[in-house]
Write an enzyme that holds these catalytic residues in place. Structure first.
Site, mmCIF file in Angstrom:
data_model
loop_
_atom_site.group_PDB
_atom_site.id
_atom_site.type_symbol
_atom_site.label_atom_id
_atom_site.label_comp_id
_atom_site.label_asym_id
_atom_site.label_seq_id
_atom_site.Cartn_x
_atom_site.Cartn_y
_atom_site.Cartn_z
ATOM 1 N N TYR A 114 0.849 -1.086 -0.051
ATOM 2 C CA TYR A 114 0.025 0.040 0.108
ATOM 3 C C TYR A 114 0.897 1.270 -0.080
ATOM 4 C CZ TYR A 114 -2.843 3.871 1.864
ATOM 5 O OH TYR A 114 -3.199 5.190 2.007
ATOM 6 N N LYS A 151 -15.308 1.319 7.184
ATOM 7 C CA LYS A 151 -13.969 0.880 7.053
ATOM 8 C C LYS A 151 -13.595 -0.206 7.801
ATOM 9 C CE LYS A 151 -10.978 4.204 6.618
ATOM 10 N NZ LYS A 151 -10.472 3.840 5.435
#
EC number: 5.1.3.20
Length: 334
Positions: free
Chosen positions: A141, A180
């Site tokens: 990421y 999330k």
């Protein structure tokens, strides 16, 4: 004039849409992937002109067939932000290639492009300044964000046709992050833990830090949206900017702010950290062996460059920002 917001049903994207609405701007194309359908709630209180699925949007971008005229800016917040997702093929397509194709299109069309980078590019570093030698991402990421930032640096040397700004978000918290899951902010999880169990857990001492004394640069999503719009107002500014408060605060402070905000809603008095610990409203758990040697004890954005770009507004500190957030959660999620 049309504005495009990708990730518009997500956390930061929906807050940018809301901030635009507060200016009276509603000619907004919201781009997202609503496979996780509950995200629609983030857009339900916003005004938009059109919704477009992410996959259809990027197809139209790549084929240069988007039907919108006079696009004023693209706020690109659509990405996979799960630092625990190790699927490099997916991450590089979704975070890097998608962003690169948008950049190329915006440069061809001379459209300002404001995108989400991340403080994850710094890895376990102790200095958080926008300099190449300080950037050592630890996961794919972080690498996907890092690699695109390098593209921008090269393009800036070659010359841009329109504004491009990358924001390295630090620890963002605030409304519209409920979808999330485990990647939601610590403030979100503390709120729900306290509401369910009546106390909040924090990591105990480790690596020279006392109980709950590990720190982060916690930044309210309200400030994040304001800064995005500040650069939207200043198309002459391009570059990569840290987006944190420039202040590192302990998890103790975050937990105390959350618990005290909940107590205030119950008509109870504010307690000091010492009192919260004595009453076991904040508890410390042994630091996990699996995280030893891998856990970052400190982050703090160097916001010198942001200030030099002319942004003068003060940021919410943890107490003020979390208090506003808890009030919102009590009204909307509890």
């Amino acid at each position: 004039m049309t504005i495009i917001v990708t990730g518009a049903a997500g956390f930061i994207g929906s807050n940018i849409v809301k901030a635009l609405n507060q200016r009276g701007i509603t000619d907004i194309v919201a781009v997202d992937n609503l496979t996780k359908g509950e995200k629609f709630k983030n857009l339900a209180e916003c005004e938009i002109a059109h919704y477009l699925d992410k996959h259809e949007f990027i197809r139209q971008v790549r084929e240069h067939i988007l039907p919108y005229q006079n696009i004023e800016a693209v706020f690109h917040q659509g990405a996979c932000s799960d630092t625990m997702n190790h699927d490099g093929l997916y991450m590089m397509e979704n975070n890097y290639q998608y962003t690169l194709d948008l950049l190329d299109w915006c440069q061809d069309e001379r459209i300002p492009f404001l995108y989400a980078s991340s403080a994850a590019v710094y890895g376990k570093g102790e200095i958080f300044r926008e300099e190449r030698e300080l950037e050592k991402p630890l996961n794919v990421y972080g690498y996907s964000k890092f690699l695109f930032d390098q593209v921008l640096r090269r393009r800036m040397k070659e010359g841009l046709t329109a504004q491009v700004v990358g924001f390295r978000y630090f620890n963002v918290y605030g409304q519209h992050e409920q979808h999330k899951g485990r990647m939601a902010s610590v403030a979100f999880h503390h709120f729900h833990q306290y509401r369910e169990h009546g106390y909040v857990n924090l990591f105990g001492s480790n690596d020279g830090y006392g109980n709950g004394e590990q720190t982060r640069d916690f930044v309210s999503v309200e400030d994040v949206a304001k800064i995005n719009l500040y650069f939207f107002d200043h198309p002459e500014l391009s570059g990569i900017y840290n987006l944190g408060t420039g202040r590192s605060q302990q998890f103790n402070e975050l937990a105390a702010a959350t618990v005290n905000a909940c107590r205030a809603a119950e008509g109870k008095s504010e307690l000091s950290l010492k009192e919260l610990v004595e009453e076991e409203l904040i508890r410390y758990i042994p630091f996990p062996d699996a995280l030893k040697g891998k856990y970052q004890g400190f982050t703090q954005a160097d916001i010198t460059k942001l200030r030099e770009a002319g942004y003068k507004e003060e940021f919410f500190d943890v107490k003020a920002g979390v208090n506003r957030y808890v009030k919102w959660m009590l009204e909307n999620l509890a």
